[in-house]
Scaffold this motif. Structure first.
Motif, PDB file in Angstrom:
ATOM      1  N   ALA A  91       2.657  -4.454  -5.737  1.00 44.26           N
ATOM      2  CA  ALA A  91       2.303  -5.828  -5.361  1.00 44.26           C
ATOM      3  C   ALA A  91       3.055  -6.260  -4.101  1.00 44.26           C
ATOM      4  O   ALA A  91       2.562  -7.065  -3.315  1.00 44.26           O
ATOM      5  CB  ALA A  91       2.601  -6.782  -6.510  1.00 44.26           C
ATOM      6  N   ARG A 148       1.238  -4.728  -1.304  1.00 46.86           N
ATOM      7  CA  ARG A 148      -0.007  -5.473  -1.147  1.00 46.86           C
ATOM      8  C   ARG A 148       0.259  -6.815  -0.457  1.00 46.86           C
ATOM      9  O   ARG A 148      -0.543  -7.286   0.349  1.00 46.86           O
ATOM     10  CB  ARG A 148      -0.676  -5.694  -2.510  1.00 46.86           C
ATOM     11  N   SER A 206      -2.306   0.863   1.470  1.00 41.81           N
ATOM     12  CA  SER A 206      -2.184   2.318   1.480  1.00 41.81           C
ATOM     13  C   SER A 206      -1.877   2.820   2.893  1.00 41.81           C
ATOM     14  O   SER A 206      -1.042   3.705   3.091  1.00 41.81           O
ATOM     15  CB  SER A 206      -3.474   2.943   0.941  1.00 41.81           C
ATOM     16  N   SER A 261       1.859   1.269   3.916  1.00 44.35           N
ATOM     17  CA  SER A 261       3.053   1.583   3.115  1.00 44.35           C
ATOM     18  C   SER A 261       3.700   2.883   3.586  1.00 44.35           C
ATOM     19  O   SER A 261       4.808   3.211   3.174  1.00 44.35           O
ATOM     20  CB  SER A 261       2.710   1.666   1.624  1.00 44.35           C
ATOM     21  N   ARG A 303       8.714   0.064   4.578  1.00 43.47           N
ATOM     22  CA  ARG A 303       9.456   0.518   3.388  1.00 43.47           C
ATOM     23  C   ARG A 303      10.889  -0.016   3.415  1.00 43.47           C
ATOM     24  O   ARG A 303      11.414  -0.475   2.404  1.00 43.47           O
ATOM     25  CB  ARG A 303       9.449   2.049   3.268  1.00 43.47           C
ATOM     26  N   ARG A 353       2.570  11.529   3.114  1.00 46.66           N
ATOM     27  CA  ARG A 353       3.248  10.779   4.179  1.00 46.66           C
ATOM     28  C   ARG A 353       4.664  11.325   4.342  1.00 46.66           C
ATOM     29  O   ARG A 353       5.243  11.911   3.408  1.00 46.66           O
ATOM     30  CB  ARG A 353       3.249   9.290   3.853  1.00 46.66           C
TER      31      ARG A 353
END
Ligand code: DC
Length: 223
Positions: A35, A38, A98, A101, A107, A185
Protein backbone atom coordinates in the motif's frame (compact mmCIF):
# COMPACT_ATOMS: atom_id res chain seq x y z
CA UNK A 1 8.19 -8.29 23.98
CA UNK A 2 7.93 -7.19 20.34
CA UNK A 3 7.55 -9.85 17.62
CA UNK A 4 7.94 -9.40 13.89
CA UNK A 5 6.46 -11.74 11.30
CA UNK A 6 7.54 -11.14 7.68
CA UNK A 7 5.40 -12.48 4.83
CA UNK A 8 6.80 -12.08 1.33
CA UNK A 9 5.62 -13.44 -1.98
CA UNK A 10 4.41 -12.58 -5.48
CA UNK A 11 1.30 -10.56 -6.39
CA UNK A 12 -1.97 -12.38 -5.76
CA UNK A 13 -0.57 -15.08 -3.46
CA UNK A 14 -3.05 -14.01 -0.78
CA UNK A 15 -0.51 -12.24 1.43
CA UNK A 16 -2.78 -9.47 2.66
CA UNK A 17 -5.75 -11.75 3.46
CA UNK A 18 -3.49 -14.18 5.29
CA UNK A 19 -1.36 -11.54 7.03
CA UNK A 20 -4.50 -9.74 8.28
CA UNK A 21 -5.88 -12.99 9.71
CA UNK A 22 -2.59 -13.95 11.37
CA UNK A 23 -2.30 -10.45 12.86
CA UNK A 24 -5.84 -10.69 14.23
CA UNK A 25 -5.21 -14.11 15.81
CA UNK A 26 -2.11 -12.79 17.58
CA UNK A 27 -3.42 -9.25 18.27
CA UNK A 28 -0.52 -7.81 16.25
CA UNK A 29 -0.66 -4.85 13.87
CA UNK A 30 -0.91 -5.71 10.16
CA UNK A 31 1.40 -3.62 7.96
CA UNK A 32 0.69 -3.68 4.21
CA UNK A 33 3.88 -2.34 2.59
CA UNK A 34 2.46 -2.76 -0.94
CA UNK A 35 0.00 0.00 0.00
CA UNK A 36 2.96 2.33 0.60
CA UNK A 37 4.33 1.65 -2.90
CA UNK A 38 0.82 2.15 -4.24
CA UNK A 39 0.59 5.48 -2.37
CA UNK A 40 3.86 6.50 -4.00
CA UNK A 41 2.39 5.47 -7.37
CA UNK A 42 -0.65 7.71 -6.72
CA UNK A 43 1.67 10.60 -6.00
CA UNK A 44 3.70 9.99 -9.18
CA UNK A 45 0.50 9.70 -11.25
CA UNK A 46 -0.75 12.98 -9.74
CA UNK A 47 2.56 14.59 -10.70
CA UNK A 48 2.19 13.20 -14.26
CA UNK A 49 5.53 11.41 -14.04
CA UNK A 50 6.30 8.78 -16.67
CA UNK A 51 6.81 5.59 -14.63
CA UNK A 52 9.42 4.29 -17.07
CA UNK A 53 11.58 7.42 -16.67
CA UNK A 54 13.61 6.35 -13.62
CA UNK A 55 15.43 9.71 -13.39
CA UNK A 56 12.15 11.60 -13.18
CA UNK A 57 10.76 9.09 -10.64
CA UNK A 58 13.88 9.50 -8.47
CA UNK A 59 13.75 13.28 -8.48
CA UNK A 60 10.01 13.59 -7.81
CA UNK A 61 9.46 10.77 -5.26
CA UNK A 62 10.93 12.65 -2.29
CA UNK A 63 7.90 15.00 -2.31
CA UNK A 64 5.58 12.16 -1.30
CA UNK A 65 4.84 12.47 2.42
CA UNK A 66 3.52 8.98 3.18
CA UNK A 67 2.40 8.00 6.65
CA UNK A 68 0.28 5.31 8.23
CA UNK A 69 -2.44 5.47 10.84
CA UNK A 70 -4.67 2.76 12.30
CA UNK A 71 -8.40 3.33 12.76
CA UNK A 72 -10.13 0.39 14.48
CA UNK A 73 -7.30 -1.89 13.37
CA UNK A 74 -7.57 -0.83 9.71
CA UNK A 75 -4.45 0.58 8.05
CA UNK A 76 -5.06 4.08 6.66
CA UNK A 77 -2.48 5.39 4.20
CA UNK A 78 -2.03 9.15 4.16
CA UNK A 79 -0.43 10.89 1.20
CA UNK A 80 0.58 14.39 2.18
CA UNK A 81 -1.96 14.12 5.03
CA UNK A 82 -4.85 12.97 2.81
CA UNK A 83 -6.47 9.53 3.28
CA UNK A 84 -5.99 7.79 -0.09
CA UNK A 85 -7.10 4.22 0.80
CA UNK A 86 -9.89 4.47 -1.78
CA UNK A 87 -7.43 5.07 -4.62
CA UNK A 88 -4.92 2.29 -3.95
CA UNK A 89 -6.48 -0.78 -5.56
CA UNK A 90 -6.92 0.19 -9.23
CA UNK A 91 -5.02 -1.59 -12.02
CA UNK A 92 -3.41 1.73 -13.11
CA UNK A 93 -2.01 2.32 -9.62
CA UNK A 94 -0.84 -1.33 -9.38
CA UNK A 95 0.98 -1.05 -12.68
CA UNK A 96 2.63 2.25 -11.73
CA UNK A 97 3.64 0.78 -8.35
CA UNK A 98 5.22 -2.22 -10.06
CA UNK A 99 7.23 0.02 -12.40
CA UNK A 100 8.37 2.49 -9.79
CA UNK A 101 9.00 0.19 -6.81
CA UNK A 102 12.18 -0.91 -8.61
CA UNK A 103 13.59 2.58 -8.17
CA UNK A 104 16.25 2.77 -5.40
CA UNK A 105 15.17 6.27 -4.32
CA UNK A 106 11.57 5.11 -3.92
CA UNK A 107 12.66 2.13 -1.80
CA UNK A 108 14.98 4.27 0.32
CA UNK A 109 12.14 6.74 0.91
CA UNK A 110 9.87 3.97 2.30
CA UNK A 111 12.41 1.82 4.18
CA UNK A 112 12.56 3.89 7.35
CA UNK A 113 8.78 4.12 7.64
CA UNK A 114 8.55 0.32 7.48
CA UNK A 115 11.36 -0.32 9.97
CA UNK A 116 9.99 2.25 12.43
CA UNK A 117 6.56 0.61 12.43
CA UNK A 118 8.08 -2.77 13.29
CA UNK A 119 10.51 -1.48 15.92
CA UNK A 120 7.94 -0.37 18.46
CA UNK A 121 5.13 -2.93 18.15
CA UNK A 122 4.47 -6.52 17.17
CA UNK A 123 3.64 -6.65 13.48
CA UNK A 124 2.79 -8.97 10.65
CA UNK A 125 4.31 -7.14 7.67
CA UNK A 126 3.77 -8.25 4.10
CA UNK A 127 5.64 -7.27 0.96
CA UNK A 128 8.43 -8.46 -1.32
CA UNK A 129 11.66 -7.80 0.62
CA UNK A 130 10.54 -7.80 4.25
CA UNK A 131 12.43 -10.96 5.26
CA UNK A 132 15.44 -10.22 3.09
CA UNK A 133 15.98 -6.45 3.53
CA UNK A 134 13.54 -4.60 5.78
CA UNK A 135 13.41 -6.95 8.79
CA UNK A 136 16.34 -9.39 8.37
CA UNK A 137 15.96 -10.36 12.06
CA UNK A 138 12.22 -11.06 11.94
CA UNK A 139 11.16 -13.85 14.32
CA UNK A 140 9.25 -15.65 11.58
CA UNK A 141 9.71 -15.37 7.82
CA UNK A 142 7.20 -16.85 5.39
CA UNK A 143 7.48 -16.99 1.61
CA UNK A 144 3.88 -17.34 0.44
CA UNK A 145 3.30 -18.30 -3.15
CA UNK A 146 0.84 -20.01 -5.54
CA UNK A 147 0.88 -20.87 -9.24
CA UNK A 148 0.27 -17.96 -11.63
CA UNK A 149 -2.96 -19.62 -12.84
CA UNK A 150 -4.30 -19.94 -9.28
CA UNK A 151 -3.40 -16.32 -8.59
CA UNK A 152 -4.99 -15.13 -11.85
CA UNK A 153 -8.21 -17.04 -11.09
CA UNK A 154 -8.42 -15.44 -7.63
CA UNK A 155 -7.93 -11.95 -9.10
CA UNK A 156 -10.46 -12.69 -11.89
CA UNK A 157 -13.08 -13.69 -9.32
CA UNK A 158 -12.39 -10.56 -7.26
CA UNK A 159 -12.78 -8.29 -10.31
CA UNK A 160 -15.99 -10.05 -11.44
CA UNK A 161 -17.43 -9.59 -7.95
CA UNK A 162 -16.67 -5.87 -8.23
CA UNK A 163 -18.54 -5.85 -11.55
CA UNK A 164 -15.39 -5.09 -13.57
CA UNK A 165 -14.96 -6.33 -17.12
CA UNK A 166 -11.92 -8.65 -17.27
CA UNK A 167 -10.18 -11.45 -19.11
CA UNK A 168 -8.50 -14.36 -17.32
CA UNK A 169 -5.66 -14.79 -19.83
CA UNK A 170 -4.82 -11.09 -19.72
CA UNK A 171 -4.78 -11.17 -15.91
CA UNK A 172 -2.44 -14.17 -15.90
CA UNK A 173 -0.13 -12.45 -18.41
CA UNK A 174 -0.13 -9.31 -16.28
CA UNK A 175 0.66 -11.31 -13.12
CA UNK A 176 3.55 -13.09 -14.85
CA UNK A 177 4.96 -9.79 -16.14
CA UNK A 178 4.70 -8.33 -12.64
CA UNK A 179 6.51 -11.40 -11.22
CA UNK A 180 9.30 -10.92 -13.74
CA UNK A 181 9.70 -7.25 -12.79
CA UNK A 182 9.55 -7.94 -9.04
CA UNK A 183 11.99 -10.89 -9.22
CA UNK A 184 14.51 -9.44 -11.63
CA UNK A 185 14.96 -5.89 -10.46
CA UNK A 186 18.42 -4.96 -9.22
CA UNK A 187 17.46 -3.63 -5.83
CA UNK A 188 15.58 -5.78 -3.30
CA UNK A 189 14.26 -8.34 -5.80
CA UNK A 190 11.48 -10.64 -4.67
CA UNK A 191 13.11 -13.85 -3.46
CA UNK A 192 12.76 -16.31 -0.62
CA UNK A 193 15.02 -15.46 2.35
CA UNK A 194 17.32 -18.35 3.28
CA UNK A 195 15.59 -18.76 6.62
CA UNK A 196 12.04 -18.31 5.31
CA UNK A 197 9.47 -21.10 5.39
CA UNK A 198 7.94 -21.76 1.95
CA UNK A 199 4.13 -22.00 1.89
CA UNK A 200 2.50 -22.80 -1.48
CA UNK A 201 -1.19 -21.92 -1.13
CA UNK A 202 -2.29 -23.25 -4.56
CA UNK A 203 -4.10 -26.20 -3.01
CA UNK A 204 -4.72 -24.76 0.47
CA UNK A 205 -7.66 -22.96 2.03
CA UNK A 206 -7.17 -19.64 3.83
CA UNK A 207 -7.72 -21.38 7.19
CA UNK A 208 -5.03 -23.96 6.38
CA UNK A 209 -2.49 -21.29 5.43
CA UNK A 210 -3.23 -19.25 8.57
CA UNK A 211 -2.89 -22.37 10.74
CA UNK A 212 0.42 -23.30 9.06
CA UNK A 213 1.88 -19.84 9.74
CA UNK A 214 0.65 -19.75 13.35
CA UNK A 215 2.24 -23.14 13.82
CA UNK A 216 5.62 -21.82 12.63
CA UNK A 217 5.24 -18.84 14.98
CA UNK A 218 4.39 -20.94 18.06
CA UNK A 219 7.23 -23.35 17.37
CA UNK A 220 9.80 -20.57 16.92
CA UNK A 221 8.74 -18.52 19.92
CA UNK A 222 8.35 -21.43 22.36
CA UNK A 223 12.06 -22.20 22.21
O1 DC B 1 1.47 -6.21 -2.91
P1 DC B 1 0.98 -5.11 -3.84
O2 DC B 1 0.43 -5.61 -5.15
O3 DC B 1 0.03 -4.16 -3.17
O4 DC B 1 2.31 -4.26 -4.19
C1 DC B 1 2.29 -3.20 -5.11
C2 DC B 1 3.64 -3.12 -5.83
O5 DC B 1 4.65 -2.73 -4.90
C3 DC B 1 4.10 -4.45 -6.45
O6 DC B 1 4.44 -4.25 -7.80
C4 DC B 1 5.34 -4.82 -5.71
C5 DC B 1 5.76 -3.59 -4.97
N1 DC B 1 6.22 -3.89 -3.62
C6 DC B 1 7.56 -3.96 -3.39
O7 DC B 1 8.35 -3.79 -4.32
N2 DC B 1 8.03 -4.17 -2.14
C7 DC B 1 7.20 -4.37 -1.12
N3 DC B 1 7.69 -4.58 0.11
C8 DC B 1 5.79 -4.35 -1.34
C9 DC B 1 5.33 -4.12 -2.61
Amino acid sequence: MVYNIAIDGPAGAGKSTIAKRVAKELSFIYVDTGAMYRAMACYLLDQHVDGTDQGAVASVCCGAGISIEYHNGEQIVLLNKENINGRLRTEAVGKMASLTSANPKVREHLLELQRNLAASQSVVMDGRDIGTTILPNADVKIYLTASSMTRAKRRYKELLEKGEDCNLEEIQKDIEERDQRDMNREISPLCQAEDAVLVDSSEMTIDEVVAAILNVFWKKTKK
